[in-house]
Write an enzyme that holds these catalytic residues in place. Structure first.
Site, PDB file in Angstrom:
ATOM      1  N   THR A  91      10.844   0.983 -20.027  1.00 32.78           N
ATOM      2  CA  THR A  91      10.563  -0.141 -19.137  1.00 32.78           C
ATOM      3  C   THR A  91      10.539  -1.414 -19.976  1.00 32.78           C
ATOM      4  O   THR A  91      10.258  -1.359 -21.179  1.00 32.78           O
ATOM      5  CB  THR A  91       9.176   0.002 -18.475  1.00 32.78           C
ATOM      6  OG1 THR A  91       8.181   0.074 -19.510  1.00 32.78           O
ATOM      7  CG2 THR A  91       9.101   1.246 -17.614  1.00 32.78           C
ATOM      8  N   LYS A 128      -2.660 -14.953  -3.296  1.00 35.10           N
ATOM      9  CA  LYS A 128      -3.759 -14.734  -2.341  1.00 35.10           C
ATOM     10  C   LYS A 128      -4.386 -16.091  -2.046  1.00 35.10           C
ATOM     11  O   LYS A 128      -4.934 -16.740  -2.918  1.00 35.10           O
ATOM     12  CB  LYS A 128      -4.799 -13.798  -2.947  1.00 35.10           C
ATOM     13  CG  LYS A 128      -4.255 -12.406  -3.137  1.00 35.10           C
ATOM     14  CD  LYS A 128      -5.348 -11.390  -3.389  1.00 35.10           C
ATOM     15  CE  LYS A 128      -4.697 -10.055  -3.655  1.00 35.10           C
ATOM     16  NZ  LYS A 128      -4.636  -9.690  -5.062  1.00 35.10           N
ATOM     17  N   TRP A 185      -2.262 -13.249   2.295  1.00 34.62           N
ATOM     18  CA  TRP A 185      -1.251 -13.122   1.242  1.00 34.62           C
ATOM     19  C   TRP A 185      -0.013 -13.930   1.575  1.00 34.62           C
ATOM     20  O   TRP A 185       0.472 -13.908   2.708  1.00 34.62           O
ATOM     21  CB  TRP A 185      -0.810 -11.654   1.107  1.00 34.62           C
ATOM     22  CG  TRP A 185      -1.833 -10.791   0.433  1.00 34.62           C
ATOM     23  CD1 TRP A 185      -3.078 -11.165   0.025  1.00 34.62           C
ATOM     24  CD2 TRP A 185      -1.679  -9.408   0.115  1.00 34.62           C
ATOM     25  NE1 TRP A 185      -3.710 -10.094  -0.536  1.00 34.62           N
ATOM     26  CE2 TRP A 185      -2.891  -9.003  -0.501  1.00 34.62           C
ATOM     27  CE3 TRP A 185      -0.656  -8.485   0.259  1.00 34.62           C
ATOM     28  CZ2 TRP A 185      -3.088  -7.703  -0.957  1.00 34.62           C
ATOM     29  CZ3 TRP A 185      -0.852  -7.195  -0.183  1.00 34.62           C
ATOM     30  CH2 TRP A 185      -2.062  -6.805  -0.793  1.00 34.62           C
TER      31      TRP A 185
END
Ligand code: AMP
Length: 540
Positions: A188, A440, A445
């Site tokens: 990753t 937020k 959201w």
């Protein structure tokens, strides 16, 4: 009582793919841009023969099944040969992302215990910087002939790919082993902590490659010519280097030339019909095509993913250039594509706008993959297209653990993706944000992806990114970064008015910062962590 079926139990192995291509589509071409410039072309039969020669060469270097071989390379024919020779011999093909920080490259090469590293000449300076820190690497092999292999000061164990292959036979008996054997490894590109290794099995790659061939996915067949712009150094170029020979599809590899003009020229000259790339690549391509008033004569479909493809770009491809976008979602941990959108017969009467809006979502899970969204307590949320929570995934080609990574990341057998998504009643998934990027505000959201997509629709906007900035009253408020198109202008006020007409009032960013470029990471994603570091102060 259950009975065992009476079918042969033949293992799904990667060597079988290239031998299938050689036997059934032996004259189908592989075309690649060499690192030093010219186009190279040969056939699948020749590719298979050279893969066997490389398998002999690796054995000659003393490598054994289970050993890892690294690569730091572009999409080209030698990298393709390595894909088959290494995994086909029972070794692990460890593709390294050259855009990782050198310290991370050193970390992954040592962690994977690479015995040999294959690299393109472009990356000679990188090799010079890291070789001394990778003591287990016996040979650094430049993917070139001797004429195009640079001398690298301080690297004694340097070898030339073509010289290694020259004395080797093109006969090699691929070993047969359990299909669950490790075939490839990709780390990753984590922005926090060390990269983590996803170790793919032969089985997972073969199954994924078969899945992307189907018409509802990439529609690969011997009628098509495919150009994967997605790099072979990250997530197996979405398994296209496996799927194309499986389907007998002509394969065009762009090498190091990834700018809009070079890609366009290659698509036209090789009559490419299908491509795959991250949205930033397509933004560059469309800018080039628009600027020069061009059209695509053969390209009819492009798969995209890696980050969200803006709606305006999907519409432009379809309405102006007659190119269908297939929008998929996947991650290093999912081998390649896990969900993909495509229109169905019942959408035939939809307006173009309705179709584009559907394509902008990340689509349905492919057969072999299941998805769900969960709330913070882990409870499964409704498939109503509204309830949003963390996307969980499980299936035949999803990681169960990280390589030498200790405790499994799975939760009740599902992999938590860190993405926030909705799934509707028909199973269509939409990524709303990375969990760490969602904004937020006042207990609600805001999706940074939706705001970016709205901004990208402005004719003067080349790229946009949104982060949440601390706010004393609202917790967080959105701050937008914009790169203008060359020669185009738009002011902060004009852009805010434009956005107010397209998103809810409370979504409109508190401010816009104009930049010359956005920080883009190794896999073509905007590095929001860098933006946060620099601009993530407090709104008053
Ligand atoms: P990587 O493992 O580096 O390829 O990153 C995987 C991540 O890229 C996913 O977890 C998503 O956050 C993001 N991603 C991949 N495809 C898409 C897409 N089509 N739309 C939005 N985000 C995506």
């Amino acid at each position: 009582m259950l009975q065992t079926g009476l079918m042969m139990d033949r293992p799904l192995l990667l060597s079988g793919i290239i031998e299938h291509a050689a036997a059934q589509f032996g004259d189908v071409e592989v075309v690649a841009r060499e690192t030093h410039g010219p186009l190279f072309r040969y056939t699948y039969a020749q590719c298979a023969a050279r893969s066997r020669r490389l398998a002999n060469a690796l054995a000659g270097l003393g490598l054994k099944p289970g050993d890892a071989v690294g690569s730091i390379a572009w999409n080209n024919q030698r990298h393709l040969e390595a894909y088959y020779a290494v995994s086909g011999s029972g070794m692990v093909m460890h593709t390294c992302n050259p855009r990782l920080h050198p310290q991370q490259l050193i970390y992954i090469i040592n962690h994977a215990e690479d015995q040999v590293v294959l690299f393109d000449a472009t990356f000679a300076p990188l090799v010079k910087g890291i070789a001394a820190h990778c003591p287990k690497v016996r040979a650094w092999v430049c993917l070139a002939d001797s004429e195009h292999t640079p001398l690298i000061e301080g690297v004694a164990n340097l070898a030339v790919y073509e010289e290694l292959l020259a004395p080797c036979s093109d006969r090699f008996a691929w070993p047969e082993f359990d299909e669950r054997t490790a075939a490839a490894l990709c780390y990753t590109s984590g922005t926090t902590g060390n990269p983590k290794g996803a170790l793919y099995s032969h089985r997972s790659i073969v199954l994924n490659a078969m899945t992307i061939c189907i018409p509802g996915a990439l529609n690969l067949s011997s009628l098509q010519t495919v150009l994967p712009v997605v790099p072979m150094f990250h997530i197996n170029a979405w398994c296209i280097p496996y799927a194309a020979p499986m389907a007998g599809t002509k394969l065009v590899l762009p090498g190091p030339k990834l700018d809009g003009a070079s890609l366009y020229e290659l698509m036209e000259s090789e009559r490419v019909t299908i491509s795959a790339g991250v949205p930033t690549i397509w933004q560059g391509m469309v800018a080039h095509v628009e600027q020069h008033g061009l059209q695509f004569s053969t390209m009819r479909m492009t798969a995209t993913g890696g980050s969200a493809m803006p709606l305006s770009l999907i519409a432009k491809f379809a309405d102006v250039y007659n190119v269908e976008v297939r929008h998929g979602w996947g991650m290093t941990e999912t081998t390649a594509v896990a969900t993909m959108g495509s229109l169905q017969g019942k959408h035939a009467d939809w307006t173009p706008q309705q179709k584009h809006a559907l394509v902008a979502k990340q689509g349905k899970s492919t057969f072999g993959v299941e998805i769900k969204v969960v709330d913070e307590s882990g409870a499964t949320l409704a498939r109503d297209g509204v309830a949003q929570g963390e996307l969980m995934v499980r299936g035949q080609w999803i990681v169960s653990a990280y390589y030498k990574g200790g405790q499994s990341p799975l939760v009740d057998g599902w992999f938590p993706t860190g993405d926030i998504a909705t799934i509707d009643a028909e199973g269509v998934m939409q990524i709303r944000d990375r969990a760490k990027d969602v904004i937020k505000t006042g207990g609600e959201w805001i999706s940074s992806i939706d705001l970016e997509s709205a901004a990208a629709a402005h004719p003067a906007v080349a790229m946009a990114a949104v982060i949440g900035v601390k706010h004393p009253k609202w917790d967080e408020r959105p701050l937008m970064f914009v790169v203008r198109k060359p020669g185009q202008d738009v002011t902060r006020e004009e852009l805010l008015v434009f956005l107010a007409e397209r998103v809810a009032k409370w979504w409109v960013p508190d401010d816009v910062v104009f930049l010359d470029a956005l920080p883009v990471g190794g896999t073509g994603k905007v590095q929001k962590a860098d933006l946060r570091k620099q601009y993530g102060g407090v709104f008053s």
